[in-house]
Design a protein around this motif. Sequence first.
Motif, PDB file in Angstrom:
ATOM      1  N   SER A  52      95.680 -31.906  32.085  1.00 31.79           N
ATOM      2  CA  SER A  52      96.052 -30.699  31.339  1.00 31.79           C
ATOM      3  C   SER A  52      95.496 -29.444  32.000  1.00 31.79           C
ATOM      4  CB  SER A  52      95.554 -30.800  29.895  1.00 31.79           C
ATOM      5  OG  SER A  52      96.194 -31.855  29.209  1.00 31.79           O
ATOM      6  N   MET A  53      94.299 -29.547  32.562  1.00 24.37           N
ATOM      7  CA  MET A  53      93.723 -28.418  33.294  1.00 24.37           C
ATOM      8  C   MET A  53      94.576 -28.063  34.510  1.00 24.37           C
ATOM      9  SD  MET A  53      89.667 -29.321  33.348  1.00 24.37           S
ATOM     10  CE  MET A  53      88.627 -29.130  31.909  1.00 24.37           C
ATOM     11  N   VAL A  54      95.032 -29.074  35.208  1.00 28.06           N
ATOM     12  CA  VAL A  54      95.859 -28.833  36.392  1.00 28.06           C
ATOM     13  C   VAL A  54      97.170 -28.169  35.985  1.00 28.06           C
ATOM     14  CG1 VAL A  54      97.152 -29.965  38.246  1.00 28.06           C
ATOM     15  CG2 VAL A  54      94.807 -30.669  37.741  1.00 28.06           C
ATOM     16  N   TRP A  55      97.784 -28.658  34.928  1.00 27.16           N
ATOM     17  CA  TRP A  55      99.030 -28.047  34.451  1.00 27.16           C
ATOM     18  C   TRP A  55      98.803 -26.585  34.074  1.00 27.16           C
ATOM     19  CZ3 TRP A  55     100.692 -32.547  30.721  1.00 27.16           C
ATOM     20  CH2 TRP A  55     101.280 -33.578  31.476  1.00 27.16           C
ATOM     21  N   ALA A  56      97.681 -26.300  33.426  1.00 34.30           N
ATOM     22  CA  ALA A  56      97.387 -24.931  32.994  1.00 34.30           C
ATOM     23  C   ALA A  56      96.968 -24.037  34.155  1.00 34.30           C
ATOM     24  CB  ALA A  56      96.294 -24.937  31.935  1.00 34.30           C
TER      25      ALA A  56
END
Length: 278
Positions: free
Chosen positions: A250-254
């Motif tokens: 999720s961090m990578v997506w954000a």
Amino acid sequence: MRPASSIPPDTVMRRFALTQAEICAETPMARVWSVRRADGTLAALKLYRAGHLGNEATGLEYLRRCTGDPAVTIHDAGPDAVVMGWLEGPSLGDLARQGDPVQADGDLAAVAQALRLKSLSAAGLLPLTELFRPLLVAKLATPQAQFAQQVASKCLSDLATGRWPVVALHGDLHHDNVILTSGGLRVIDAKGLAGPAAYELANAFRHPRGGAGYALQPAVIARRLSLWSDALDCSSTDLLRWAIAKVALSMVWAGDERPGELAVLRALVREGARSGVE
């Protein structure tokens, strides 16, 4: 006069024989209207801003395969829009934020178990390995995120060697994607993934949003691990490993290692240290 964004295109309304559209939700990905179908029944029209279903395309197929409770009914669909059953009621996220998070967690477990027992085919759904590909090549800054990246790599390696059976997954099962209707619990917004059962509630450890730190409490994490692993018929350690991995994804997506996500990750990693997660 209503702004143009609140009116569905005439071509879409005619395509599905819909009338009486009223805007009810807008997200970065889509707009949603309440509409009337040709038979007079109320439905929801979801129109995707990009002109295609994006990463919810296989989710639509997953919901169709469910063919009934606890999934929302899919009435019709096109390349850029979906017409689904109208769901009246709060989400489990609303229930949690209104003061009953324990009940919400229990209801989520019941939904996960009901979906698992359907034993749907995973053929044609998005492989979890594809979903996690961006994480494996990402440059993460904090030690916690780097650790989560390592956990994800080990999880994917175990998946590749056949440690877990690959099953059909909703893929984004959390409190705000389950609606408590008068007819029972209904799930929406599936991603439609093919992966291990232990992944199904991985994202739920980050929810409910706006829960005033509820999800960070060690006793809550421990209770969820016990309750949700029972519902998914998997080990609590496997569930925790996938939960840690999902926060990093999720961090990578954000595109940002945000404080809120890092707080969740730290809480999960602390529980992992007690459980021997490496």
